[in-house]
Design an enzyme around this catalytic site. Structure first.
Site, PDB file in Angstrom:
ATOM      1  CE1 TYR A  91      -1.181  83.841  32.042  1.00 12.38           C
ATOM      2  CE2 TYR A  91      -2.313  83.435  34.504  1.00 12.38           C
ATOM      3  CZ  TYR A  91      -1.419  84.142  33.567  1.00 12.38           C
ATOM      4  OH  TYR A  91      -0.347  85.259  34.048  1.00 12.38           O
ATOM      5  CE1 TYR A  99       0.930  75.464  32.127  1.00  9.07           C
ATOM      6  CE2 TYR A  99      -1.433  76.315  32.053  1.00  9.07           C
ATOM      7  CZ  TYR A  99       0.053  76.369  31.994  1.00  9.07           C
ATOM      8  OH  TYR A  99       0.304  77.540  31.404  1.00  9.07           O
ATOM      9  NE  ARG A 108      -4.873  77.847  34.580  1.00 11.53           N
ATOM     10  CZ  ARG A 108      -5.414  76.972  35.569  1.00 11.53           C
ATOM     11  NH1 ARG A 108      -6.538  76.607  35.495  1.00 11.53           N
ATOM     12  NH2 ARG A 108      -4.397  76.802  36.549  1.00 11.53           N
ATOM     13  N   GLY A 163       2.028  86.523  40.752  1.00 13.78           N
ATOM     14  CA  GLY A 163       2.105  85.255  41.228  1.00 13.78           C
ATOM     15  C   GLY A 163       1.059  84.704  42.177  1.00 13.78           C
ATOM     16  CB  CYS A 192      -9.458  64.757  16.593  1.00 12.09           C
ATOM     17  SG  CYS A 192     -10.626  65.098  15.739  1.00 12.09           S
ATOM     18  CD  GLU A 193      -4.190  66.390  20.257  1.00 12.90           C
ATOM     19  OE1 GLU A 193      -3.863  65.666  21.323  1.00 12.90           O
ATOM     20  OE2 GLU A 193      -4.076  66.870  19.334  1.00 12.90           O
TER      21      GLU A 193
END
Ligand code: PLP
Length: 423
Positions: free
Chosen positions: A378, A324, A320, A244, A350-351
């Site tokens: 990630y 997020y 990411r 973390g 396409c977004e």
């Protein structure tokens, strides 16, 4: 210009280099989108963990899900690391990379029986168990296989959300771990079940943590439990404090790993637990700043409200930002003199959520190669084939040397498991 993250990433003249290699040259030779990792940066990120833990029983278990490329796993295996895995697939990768199963801890809230059997057969060091129900199933599976599963319970230290709002996995009300109040009873149950041998305790309170305080809070809660569990007659051998630790994406200033661990060990010693083996499960902090994603600028679309810089990497390559709203630095691998207009850097998917960076001042032209920094964690592990886009190739550099550690996926690779209806 200062770049966040790795000292192994720097401009030589006008040309951005990772270690001794020009990133633009790599993009030209291998195509884009392209992930590039620095072996030395990974080892340099590991060094403070090992230094801080030297001289006492310990194990650094690299969290495979941050970046699971075989060459990355091999690098950490050769450096003496163990691994934190969350699936049977990750176990297979660790073994294929030459990792030692006796240094593997198996985390995750939903292990299947098949995964338990696979891990027992491989001889993993420990199962980090997250519920009583899982404990009962693991006991059954181990007893049926004639093996003993070493277990640690992942406890939820319920670190105060008010003081530490960024922590997302160590709080009551999320799915992870055994509640603090139930921990002693669950350990008692573990100790009486066949096929199990209690060996440790673990917690993992979240990701991208940039302060020491939440770790110390969690440690105190864990040590309280260790004392209560041992008083109930169940000995605890190791303490696993999870991963973390955050990295610098922009201006975050997380503690250095050795400073963090130094404070944690001091607390462990002060409370009389210095004889115990200590485990950590770092992911992001070992690989995040060791990697970049290279992408070519295809089209510039200046507009009235927004300027769009359309690149050939997209949310399927690097999720990411879309997932997020993560901020990741984006720089041109070749310095250009002159003005730097403000662009939204977007991909071809396409977004509208397909962006890599918003409102970035960049002096760019079509054909330039941009580098998204801090993309080693990630990044590739969360990549998908959305829009039938093959996943990027991956390279590892070491000094002046370059290895292709994953080939670029071709379209035929993407549907080779599919079948047309019989006609
Ligand atoms: C994801 C994860 C880690 C690694 O987290 P980072 O933030 O990448 O260091 C460690 N342990 C467990 C149980 C995890 O799920």
């Amino acid at each position: 210009m200062t770049l966040p993250g790795s000292p192994f990433l720097a401009y030589r003249g006008d040309d951005l280099h990772l270690e001794g290699v020009s990133l633009k040259a790599l993009a030209q030779a291998h195509g884009t989108p392209l992930y590039v990792y620095s072996r030395q940066a990974m080892l340099a990120a590991l060094a403070p963990y090992q230094k801080a833990l030297a001289g006492r029983p310990h194990l650094v278990c690299y969290a495979v899900k941050a970046n699971s490329n075989l060459a990355v796993l091999q690098t950490f295996a050769e450096a003496g690391c163990g691994f934190d895995i969350v699936s049977g697939g990750e176990l297979a990768r660790v073994l294929a990379a030459g990792g030692d199963p006796a240094k593997v801890v198996f985390s995750g809230v939903g292990k299947t029986r098949a995964e338990m059997r696979q891990a027992l057969e491989a001889g993993v060091r420990c199962f980090n168990v997250e519920s009583t129900a899982e404990l009962e199933v693991l006991s059954e599976v181990a007893a049926a296989a004639g093996r003993t599963a070493q277990v640690s319970l992942r406890v939820n230290p319920d670190v105060d959300a008010g003081t530490h709002p960024y922590i997302s996995t160590g709080l009551k009300g999320n799915k992870f771990g055994v509640a603090h109040e139930q921990a002693v009873a669950t350990y008692r149950r573990a100790a009486e079940l066949p096929g199990l041998a209690v060996t440790g305790i673990d917690c993992h309170i979240g990701s991208q943590i940039t302060e020491v305080a939440p770790y110390l809070d969690a440690l105190d809660r864990v040590l309280d439990l260790v004392e209560a569990i041992e008083a109930a007659g169940v000995p605890i051998h190791h303490i696993d404090l999870g991963g973390g630790l955050g990295i610098t994406y922009t201006d975050e200033a997380p503690p250095a790993a050795d400073a963090l661990i130094g404070q944690l060990l001091a607390r462990i010693d002060a409370r009389g637990h210095g004889h115990r083996e200590v485990l950590f499960e770092p992911g992001r902090s070992l690989v995040g700043n060791a990697g970049v994603l290279l992408t070519e600028v295809m089209y510039l679309k200046p507009g009235e409200q927004k300027n769009f810089c359309v690149v050939d990497a997209a949310m399927n390559d690097l999720a990411r930002p879309a997932l997020y709203e993560a901020w990741m630095a984006i720089v041109n691998t070749s310095v250009r003199q002159g003005d730097a207009p403000v662009w939204d850097v977007v991909g071809p998917v396409c977004e509208s959520g397909d962006w890599l960076g918003r409102d970035r001042a960049l002096n760019v032209q079509a054909g330039d190669v941009l580098a998204v920094l801090s993309a080693g964690a990630y990044g590739m592990t969360m990549a998908s084939n959305y829009n039938t886009r093959g996943r990027a190739a991956e390279l590892m550099v070491d000094g002046e040397q370059v290895w292709v550690v994953r080939e670029r996926e071709q379209a035929a690779d993407l549907f080779k498991l599919e079948k047309r209806l019989p006609r």
